[in-house]
Design an enzyme around this catalytic site. Structure first.
Site, PDB file in Angstrom:
ATOM      1  CG  ASP A   5      16.750  37.173   1.044  1.00 40.41           C
ATOM      2  OD1 ASP A   5      18.044  37.573   0.808  1.00 40.41           O
ATOM      3  OD2 ASP A   5      16.570  36.911   2.575  1.00 40.41           O
ATOM      4  CD  GLU A  63      20.988  38.155  -1.230  1.00 36.91           C
ATOM      5  OE1 GLU A  63      20.252  37.743  -0.138  1.00 36.91           O
ATOM      6  OE2 GLU A  63      21.535  39.426  -1.035  1.00 36.91           O
ATOM      7  CG  HIS A 103      19.753  34.473   2.596  1.00 35.04           C
ATOM      8  ND1 HIS A 103      20.365  35.688   2.405  1.00 35.04           N
ATOM      9  CD2 HIS A 103      20.903  33.792   3.242  1.00 35.04           C
ATOM     10  CE1 HIS A 103      21.324  35.718   2.802  1.00 35.04           C
ATOM     11  NE2 HIS A 103      22.066  34.531   3.378  1.00 35.04           N
ATOM     12  CE1 TYR A 152      14.247  34.499   6.044  1.00 36.69           C
ATOM     13  CE2 TYR A 152      14.662  34.840   3.756  1.00 36.69           C
ATOM     14  CZ  TYR A 152      14.817  35.149   4.841  1.00 36.69           C
ATOM     15  OH  TYR A 152      15.486  35.932   5.309  1.00 36.69           O
ATOM     16  CD  GLU A 166      21.977  42.801   0.747  1.00 32.07           C
ATOM     17  OE1 GLU A 166      22.010  42.308   2.218  1.00 32.07           O
ATOM     18  OE2 GLU A 166      21.794  42.086  -0.201  1.00 32.07           O
ATOM     19  CD  GLU A 195      21.042  39.355   3.578  1.00 31.66           C
ATOM     20  OE1 GLU A 195      21.676  40.041   2.666  1.00 31.66           O
ATOM     21  OE2 GLU A 195      19.989  38.693   3.477  1.00 31.66           O
ATOM     22  CG  HIS A 204      25.069  40.180   0.957  1.00 33.47           C
ATOM     23  ND1 HIS A 204      23.762  39.307   1.028  1.00 33.47           N
ATOM     24  CD2 HIS A 204      26.028  39.292   0.924  1.00 33.47           C
ATOM     25  CE1 HIS A 204      23.936  38.129   0.939  1.00 33.47           C
ATOM     26  NE2 HIS A 204      25.470  37.888   0.852  1.00 33.47           N
TER      27      HIS A 204
HETATM   28 FE   LIG Z   1      19.660  37.685   1.879  1.00 35.75          FE
HETATM   29 FE   LIG Z   2      21.898  40.119   0.847  1.00 34.15          FE
END
Ligand SMILES: [Fe+2]
Ligand SMILES: [Fe+2]
Length: 347
Positions: free
Chosen positions: A90, A120, A123, A127, A187, A221, A224
């Site tokens: 990501d 992204e 994301h 995490y 992806e 995702e 994407h």
């Molecule tokens: Fe992502």
């Molecule tokens: Fe993505």
């Protein structure tokens, strides 16, 4: 060789007529005109992406803090390595998407790439939130850098990283297509053994907050994947010289490599040591995904006999649909995001 011109920035002599708009090598003004789109799928995509907005910290990870200490050694190992891998992917996505956007001359498509880059970044932040909440600071640092300290993980990341780097030094149509294919593989194939590992934990009643984070990420995702598939399909119409039989064979080889690499990775982190998963399940599912990704681009199947979703893995797509209101295995409430009424503006 298809030359590629970087899109102009301030361009008062750009072409305002949508008929002349092109994915690449067009004469764009960069004006965001939402009522004047050539690529009409962008309207649906944009709405979907906006509706998918979510905030990582709104997911409660209290149960995960307890569960993490009770994971088996194999589960903890897989959890850490999968997270390390996803954080890296990501991060490089956030950094690379503007490089693609620099050469896309349809402003409505650039809008989508900008939203994708934002997601992204979100994301990566989710995490971080998971690591900060669940792990000790030493575990956190160890997990963050496994992407380069674990030789298997580094090799795996190199495939995508090298393709992205190639586009930085070779600005032509073929390298753009290859960087877009790398994006599509990342992806659509690379993420999935990670997703399936997390969903399997969910199936076993473990790490519910992490699973929910991953479900929202997976939902993003999917959009994407939809974006890059649409861009590649438009290029097939506009730039057929980028899709000669020999080049399509190269793109299919990239997909095959992505599939094989994903299976090698699955056998490294999942193997037959995780309750609820076997390597046969992982292998069959990844072959199926490879076929799905290839046929979606009109490239035909890659692996005969793997055209249908394996019955043993139907639970993956049930988890992957983050908008499901209620399932037998998940919390009995809608997981569609509650809109921003709860946000307080404290400026
Ligand atoms: Fe992502
Ligand atoms: Fe993505």
């Amino acid at each position: 060789m298809t030359d590629l011109k970087r899109k102009p920035l301030f361009n008062e002599h750009g072409d305002c007529d949508v008929i002349n708009r092109r994915m690449i090598n067009g004469n764009t003004t960069n004006l965001n005109d939402f009522n004047n789109m050539k690529y009409t799928w962008v309207s649906d995509w944009y709405r979907q992406a906006m509706n998918n907005f979510w905030i990582p910290e709104e997911i409660n990870l209290n149960q995960d803090v307890k569960d993490y200490r009770r994971l088996s050694q194999a589960e903890k190992n897989a959890y850490d390595k999968t997270l390390s891998f996803l954080i890296f992917l990501d991060s490089i996505q956030t950094a690379n998407l503007p490089n693609v956007g620099d050469y896309i001359t349809a402003n409505e498509v650039n809008l989508c790439l900008t939203i994708q880059a934002f997601q992204e970044a979100l994301h990566s932040q989710s995490y971080s939130y998971m690591l900060d909440s669940i792990c000790s600071s030493q575990e956190r640092n160890d997990i963050l850098y496994q992407w380069k300290n674990d030789a298997r993980l580094l090799e795996r990341n190199k495939f995508i990283g090298d393709l992205y780097n190639d586009f930085i030094t070779h600005h032509d149509g073929i390298h753009l297509m290859k960087t877009m294919m790398a994006n599509y593989i990342l992806e659509g194939i690379y993420f999935y053994s990670g997703f399936m590992f997390f969903y399997n934990l969910g199936r076993m009643g473990k790490m519910p907050g992490s699973v929910q984070e991953i479900r929202y990420i997976n939902r993003d995702e999917n959009t994407h994947l939809w974006l890059f598939r649409s861009m590649i399909l438009e290029l097939q119409k506009e730039e057929p010289q980028l899709f000669t039989p020999a080049l399509v064979e190269e793109y299919k080889d990239m997909l095959r490599y992505g599939v094989e690499e994903e299976i090698r990775w699955g056998s490294y982190v999942i193997g037959n040591d995780i309750e609820g998963l076997t390597m046969q399940m992982v292998r069959e599912y990844i072959y199926y995904l490879g076929n799905l990704r290839s046929t979606s681009l009109g490239f035909g199947t890659l692996y005969e006999g793997y055209e249908k979703e394996p019955a043993s893995m139907e639970w993956v797509s049930m988890y992957a649909n983050a908008n499901l209101i209620k399932t037998d295995f998940f919390e009995a409430r809608s997981s569609a995001y509650a809109k921003s009424s709860a946000l307080v503006d404290d400026l």
